[in-house]
Design a protein around this motif. Structure first.
Motif, mmCIF file in Angstrom:
data_model
loop_
_atom_site.group_PDB
_atom_site.id
_atom_site.type_symbol
_atom_site.label_atom_id
_atom_site.label_comp_id
_atom_site.label_asym_id
_atom_site.label_seq_id
_atom_site.Cartn_x
_atom_site.Cartn_y
_atom_site.Cartn_z
ATOM 1 N N GLY A 352 -9.639 -43.582 -55.581
ATOM 2 C CA GLY A 352 -10.552 -44.328 -56.430
ATOM 3 C C GLY A 352 -9.850 -45.312 -57.337
ATOM 4 O O GLY A 352 -10.276 -46.464 -57.491
ATOM 5 N N ASN A 353 -8.740 -44.889 -57.912
ATOM 6 C CA ASN A 353 -8.041 -45.735 -58.878
ATOM 7 C C ASN A 353 -7.220 -46.839 -58.230
ATOM 8 O O ASN A 353 -6.761 -47.755 -58.926
ATOM 9 N N ALA A 354 -6.995 -46.777 -56.918
ATOM 10 C CA ALA A 354 -6.260 -47.852 -56.240
ATOM 11 C C ALA A 354 -7.063 -49.148 -56.232
ATOM 12 O O ALA A 354 -6.496 -50.231 -56.016
ATOM 13 N N ARG A 355 -8.370 -49.035 -56.435
ATOM 14 C CA ARG A 355 -9.260 -50.196 -56.559
ATOM 15 C C ARG A 355 -9.235 -51.112 -55.340
ATOM 16 O O ARG A 355 -9.473 -52.320 -55.455
ATOM 17 N N GLY A 356 -8.966 -50.531 -54.174
ATOM 18 C CA GLY A 356 -9.004 -51.346 -52.954
ATOM 19 C C GLY A 356 -10.328 -51.262 -52.219
ATOM 20 O O GLY A 356 -10.614 -52.075 -51.345
ATOM 21 N N LEU A 357 -11.170 -50.291 -52.581
ATOM 22 C CA LEU A 357 -12.436 -50.080 -51.866
ATOM 23 C C LEU A 357 -13.578 -50.826 -52.557
ATOM 24 O O LEU A 357 -14.659 -50.271 -52.774
ATOM 25 N N HIS A 358 -13.370 -52.082 -52.854
ATOM 26 C CA HIS A 358 -14.389 -52.815 -53.594
ATOM 27 C C HIS A 358 -15.577 -53.223 -52.733
ATOM 28 O O HIS A 358 -16.596 -53.673 -53.262
ATOM 29 N N MET A 359 -15.495 -53.059 -51.389
ATOM 30 C CA MET A 359 -16.630 -53.365 -50.521
ATOM 31 C C MET A 359 -17.326 -52.106 -50.005
ATOM 32 O O MET A 359 -18.309 -52.196 -49.282
ATOM 33 N N LEU A 360 -16.830 -50.944 -50.389
ATOM 34 C CA LEU A 360 -17.411 -49.688 -49.906
ATOM 35 C C LEU A 360 -18.830 -49.526 -50.436
ATOM 36 O O LEU A 360 -19.070 -49.555 -51.645
ATOM 37 N N SER A 361 -19.779 -49.310 -49.500
ATOM 38 C CA SER A 361 -21.179 -49.125 -49.897
ATOM 39 C C SER A 361 -21.711 -47.749 -49.527
ATOM 40 O O SER A 361 -22.653 -47.266 -50.154
ATOM 41 N N THR A 362 -21.109 -47.094 -48.523
ATOM 42 C CA THR A 362 -21.577 -45.781 -48.076
ATOM 43 C C THR A 362 -20.407 -44.808 -48.048
ATOM 44 O O THR A 362 -19.392 -45.068 -47.393
ATOM 45 N N LEU A 363 -20.543 -43.689 -48.750
ATOM 46 C CA LEU A 363 -19.501 -42.671 -48.806
ATOM 47 C C LEU A 363 -20.113 -41.304 -48.529
ATOM 48 O O LEU A 363 -21.089 -40.909 -49.172
ATOM 49 N N ALA A 364 -19.537 -40.574 -47.564
ATOM 50 C CA ALA A 364 -19.972 -39.213 -47.248
ATOM 51 C C ALA A 364 -18.751 -38.304 -47.239
ATOM 52 O O ALA A 364 -17.783 -38.557 -46.506
ATOM 53 N N VAL A 365 -18.792 -37.257 -48.049
ATOM 54 C CA VAL A 365 -17.673 -36.327 -48.163
ATOM 55 C C VAL A 365 -18.210 -34.919 -47.923
ATOM 56 O O VAL A 365 -19.172 -34.496 -48.562
#
Length: 654
Positions: A352-365
């Motif tokens: 999360g803190n790497a701040r590279g996922l700025h286009m991520l819209s869907t997350l499933a864990v």
């Protein structure tokens, strides 16, 4: 000598074709054949009668015996191969494939460099051991490509060879799926080679549960099918990194890769994909024990320019892999992570803190012990465009994490929590209240931490944007929770409370009264304590907007509900009253009413519905497309057959 032998063989083949044409309905009396012999030139065979070729005579005693007429079948496979690869068009190839399994096998080994354009024969009468014509009947056109799926006993090398030769006359297959395998004559590398030789335009290949197909088969695909852009490998135990690397090097247009339960594929194969496939957009890797951090990291970092969908499940990866995803996944929009037991809280926090996922819209864990309150908050802050989140079986997530995440994810539209037992009523309602302007859908499934506690509603702000609420199989969710939800969610359109055995008519009515805009979908299946009273209230308050009602297992629901439905629900198209106390009277009332939009009706398990309802069901069935009569023990089989014969438009389950 070699050229003379080929000319002689072509003359015999021409004669055989004339007899085949008669059987297949062709008129070849006005046609000649031109065969190309490469550097030897072309040989023209004009229309003529069958040649009479006589062998030498042998005189013995007082009898003279003549040798048998020469046959092209006497030639070795090498000569037949040279003949078949010089055939001028698809009609000749198809006719040849109908002669024998041997000819079909040889034809399937001839590489096609350009699609044939020819009329394909449709004769099915030949039973000479070849299924070339009939095997192409199931070929469909999808997205502009010929598509075929073979499963189970039909998955054999011979059938694949027939499909390959047959579809080559129409440009070859574009998509092929092989699921399962014949236990006696299953698909091997030979079958896959036939597809590779005859279908160079193959775009998508799916291999499921094929233990006899190995690297050799993928080698042939890589040599011939350079346009391949989708590859699915599931339970293919003989395919290794070598085969996958061959695909990577020869198929640079590969855009989608799925590998599941392939024990011999590991980091080396994924590194080759990352190195040679710059157009990869979607990757799924599941239950592959040899896949580790190096493979995942190489794949994600190399494909960062276009890689948009990543799904990793059941892998032996560590914090390093998810950290790389967080750093280089700048194009990832859809991320699914499941069963990553070796990834700790630190890994998800760094992601999360790497701040590279700025286009991520869907997350499933799912089932990731590293997802905690701290890491969940970091994901909310580091993914500013996050809209759809599903958290399943993450036992470390509590109310604090849910509240912090809801505050950080300012664009959140849908939230699903399943088996998160540390989330209580307070955390759930706070998450809804905080996301009061964007949240549209909330689902709560099997969360045992939810306990019915009375609270003051001024603690929460109404969520005017919420349209869909699903609370399933949460035994602690009762009247107090429902009352608060009703005040927090006045704009609901869809309500799913299936499996809440504890709710009653009294506690549900306030929620129905709080919905201002009208409910369109209501699922109350498994709520065994509800009676006709709540159904009558539902129809009275929301009958004009209802489109779907599911009352499966509500045993206290009787014919009175169906009578009320007839007068109140003009838009209803899906009704499920399975295992309710419905009788013939209720079915008759439903048939007398005007329900022009009703398309699906389920009466499964209604033991009081008998043969007397058949006339009413026949009337209803003229408008229905689906009717479920399973476990209706009072309706005889003869009446079921009668309905099936007369209601040809309706799909009847019995």
């Amino acid at each position: 000598m070699h050229g003379f032998l080929l000319v002689y063989a072509i003359m015999l083949l021409k004669s055989d074709f004339e007899s085949i044409d008669v059987k297949l309905g062709y008129n070849s009396c006005d046609q000649g054949l031109v065969f190309s012999f490469g550097t030897h030139g072309d040989v023209y065979c004009p229309p003529r009668k069958r040649s009479r070729i006589c062998g030498p005579c042998f005189v013995g005693g007082d009898s003279i015996s003549k040798a048998k007429k020469p046959s092209i079948d006497a030639l070795p496979d090498e000569c037949l191969f040279e003949i078949f690869r010089r055939l001028p068009g698809g009609r000749e190839r198809s006719a040849s494939a109908c002669v024998s399994k041997r000819w079909l096998t040889i034809l399937s080994s001839v590489r096609i460099s350009a699609p044939f354009v020819a009329n394909f024969p449709t004769d099915k009468s030949s039973n000479r051991g070849v299924e070339c014509i009939s095997s192409t009947e199931g070929v469909l056109e999808c997205d502009g490509y010929l598509t075929r799926c073979v499963e189970g006993k039909k998955a054999t090398d011979l059938r694949l060879a027939a499909i390959a030769v047959g579809t080559s006359t129409r440009g070859g297959l574009g998509k092929l799926s092989i699921r399962g395998s014949n236990s006696v004559r299953g698909v091997t590398n030979n079958g896959l080679s036939a597809i590779a030789h005859c279908c160079p335009s193959l775009r998508a290949l799916s291999l499921w549960n094929l233990h006899s197909v190995g690297d050799e088969g993928l080698f042939e695909i890589s040599r011939n099918c350079h346009s391949l852009d989708k590859l699915d490998l599931s339970e293919c135990s003989s395919i290794s990194n070598t085969g996958l690397a061959a695909i990577a090097k020869s198929c640079p247009n590969l855009s989608s890769l799925m590998i599941e339960s392939c024990p011999r594929i590991g980091d080396e194969g994924l590194q080759a994909i990352g190195r040679y496939c710059p157009k990869l957009q979607s990757v799924t890797i599941k239950d592959c024990p040899l896949v580790g951090d190096q493979g995942v990291a190489s794949l994600v970092s190399s494909g960062s320019k276009v890689l948009s969908k990543v799904k990793l499940q059941g892998l032996d990866v560590t914090d390093y892999s998810v950290a790389v995803i967080g750093r280089y996944g700048n194009r990832i929009t859809n991320l699914v992570l499941g069963g990553l037991q070796n990834v700790s809280q630190k890994g998800f926090w760094v992601m999360g803190n790497a701040r590279g996922l700025h286009m991520l819209s869907t997350l499933a864990v799912t089932s990731c012990r590293g997802v905690t309150d701290l890491s969940l908050e970091a994901l909310g802050k580091g993914c500013p465009n996050l809209k759809h989140v599903s958290i399943r079986k993450c036992c470390s997530v509590s109310d604090l994490g849910m509240v912090a995440f809801s505050k950080a994810a300012s664009l959140l539209e849908s939230l699903q929590l399943e088996e998160c037992d540390r989330v209580t009523q307070m955390g759930f309602l706070n998450a809804i209240s905080i996301s009061n302007s964007t949240l549209k859908s909330v689902s709560l499934v099997k969360c045992l931490g939810i306990k019915d506690v009375r609270m003051d509603s001024p603690l929460f702000s109404p969520c005017q944007s919420l349209r869909s609420l699903s609370v399933r199989s949460c035994p602690g969710f009762g009247s107090a929770s429902l009352a608060l939800v009703g005040k927090l969610c006045p704009k609901l359109h869809s309500l799913d409370l299936s499996g809440l055995n504890g709710i009653t008519d009294t506690c549900l009515i306030p929620l129905l009264e709080s919905c201002e805009t009208g409910l369109s979908k209501v699922n109350l299946s498994g709520c065994s304590n509800l009676s006709d009273e709540i159904v009558l209230a539902l129809f009275r308050l929301h009958g004009r907007t209802l489109e779907l009602v599911n009352l499966d297992g509500c045993k206290k629901i009787t014919d009175a509900s169906l009578v009320a439905l007839v007068e109140s629900c003009p838009l209803l198209n899906d009704l499920d009253v399975s295992r309710c106390s419905i009788t013939d009277t209720g079915v008759a009332a439903l048939a007398r009413g005007l329900q022009p939009n009703l398309q699906i009706l389920s009466l499964s398990g209604c033991s009081n519905v008998s043969d007397r309802s058949v006339p009413a069901l026949e009337k209803l069935g003229r408008r229905l497309v689906g009717l479920n009569l399973q476990h209706c023990c009072s309706i005889t089989s003869s009446k079921i057959e009668f309905l099936s014969e007369n209601l040809w438009r309706c799909d009847i389950l019995s």
